[in-house]
Motif scaffolding. Structure first.
Motif, PDB file in Angstrom:
ATOM      1  N   GLY A 170      -8.412   8.997 -26.340  1.00 58.92           N
ATOM      2  CA  GLY A 170      -7.504   8.794 -25.208  1.00 58.92           C
ATOM      3  C   GLY A 170      -8.254   8.689 -23.891  1.00 58.92           C
ATOM      4  O   GLY A 170      -7.939   7.834 -23.052  1.00 58.92           O
ATOM      5  N   THR A 171      -9.262   9.523 -23.718  1.00 58.12           N
ATOM      6  CA  THR A 171     -10.061   9.475 -22.493  1.00 58.12           C
ATOM      7  C   THR A 171     -10.812   8.158 -22.389  1.00 58.12           C
ATOM      8  O   THR A 171     -10.858   7.530 -21.323  1.00 58.12           O
ATOM      9  N   ARG A 206      -9.989   5.343 -23.715  1.00 62.37           N
ATOM     10  CA  ARG A 206      -9.042   4.259 -23.460  1.00 62.37           C
ATOM     11  C   ARG A 206      -8.676   4.186 -21.994  1.00 62.37           C
ATOM     12  O   ARG A 206      -8.663   3.099 -21.391  1.00 62.37           O
ATOM     13  N   TYR A 207      -8.375   5.327 -21.386  1.00 63.68           N
ATOM     14  CA  TYR A 207      -7.986   5.334 -19.973  1.00 63.68           C
ATOM     15  C   TYR A 207      -9.148   4.950 -19.059  1.00 63.68           C
ATOM     16  O   TYR A 207      -8.953   4.270 -18.050  1.00 63.68           O
TER      17      TYR A 207
END
Length: 282
Positions: free
Chosen positions: A13-14, A16-17
């Motif tokens: 998730g990190t 991706r952001y």
């Protein structure tokens, strides 16, 4: 969920952001440079344009000269003209297009499908193909160089009519029939029943009409040549001439026009999302 799996999902998730943020930053770099350049003295605008670096985005000197110089150029009046034309088109156009979409969705009349096909074809036709007959028509009505010349041709929009038509056609037919049994007129049904529940389409169509008018350049340039009716896009273009380009004024006026155009999104964004989600749940 295990600790390792949770850590992996958090890392993904990190990543991706971070990736999305970097892509967004790259896409926004030209806009950032535009805003920064509007705050530079005219002599410094292209001083660091030959190489990519922090010097392109971090000005050595800041000034509001490019903005204050717009006061005496007629640009504030042009912004007011564009806002008046765009807001009037948005309000009246939503009513006109909603009524047309309701008629195509609910009523059965002769050549309905043919007329609707012409509406969609007109929406997809390049404006340059109709500018001459449109000018002749507006001129014959005596509307050249008036606000009406800017507003009237853009009240009806084929794509907005299509959106309203699809929305009203998707409503249960029993809703209309029950209202008719209770004695409601078609005008009452459209105004009191159909229109209030079509807010996602109203907001989307209204923003489309506003942006289309606020960004209009070719037709205002042809139809309203006088300074009294100059719109913002024409005023921006007048910073470019055969004698040279006023880069400071060009960048500052473009920045202001972009900020003004951003206002409808900031005002209506939460209402649009809320109504869109609610209609989806229903």
């Amino acid at each position: 969920m295990s600790v390792d799996r949770r850590s992996t999902m958090l890392a993904l998730g990190t990543a991706r952001y971070v990736t999305m943020s970097l892509i967004a930053l790259v896409l926004l770099l030209p806009l950032i440079w535009l805003v920064v350049s509007s705050l530079r003295p005219p002599a410094d605008i292209f001083a660091h344009g030959s190489r990519l670096g922090w010097s392109m985005l971090i000005p050595d000197r800041l000034t509001l000269e490019n903005y204050t110089s717009l006061i005496g150029t007629g640009f504030p009046r042009a912004v007011g003209n564009s806002l008046f034309v765009a807001l009037t088109t948005m309000v009246v156009g939503v009513v006109v297009n909603a009524a047309a979409g309701f008629a195509f969705a609910v009523f059965d009349f002769r050549f309905k499908n043919v007329i609707f096909a012409f509406v969609l074809a007109a929406a997809m036709m390049p404006f340059e193909a109709i500018v001459i007959p449109l000018y002749i028509l507006v001129q014959s009505l005596g509307l050249i160089d008036t606000y009406a010349a800017l507003i009237l041709p853009d009240l009806a929009n084929g794509f907005v009519i299509f959106m309203f038509r699809q929305f009203f056609a998707g409503l249960p037919r029993e809703l209309y029939e029950a209202a008719r049994v209770d004695g409601a007129s078609w005008g009452h049904i459209w105004l009191k029943i159909a229109l209030p529940i079509s807010w996602p389409v109203v907001l989307t169509g209204g923003i489309m009409l506003f942006m289309h008018q606020f960004e209009a350049f070719f037709w205002p340039l042809v139809a309203t040549p006088s300074p009294e009716h100059t719109v913002v896009q024409v005023a921006i273009a007048r910073n470019i001439s055969l004698e040279g380009t006023e880069w400071g004024r060009l960048f500052s006026s473009t920045t202001l026009a972009g900020l003004v155009a951003l206002v409808p999104f900031l005002l209506f964004q939460k209402f649009y999302i809320r109504n869109f989600v609610t209609s989806g749940l229903k």
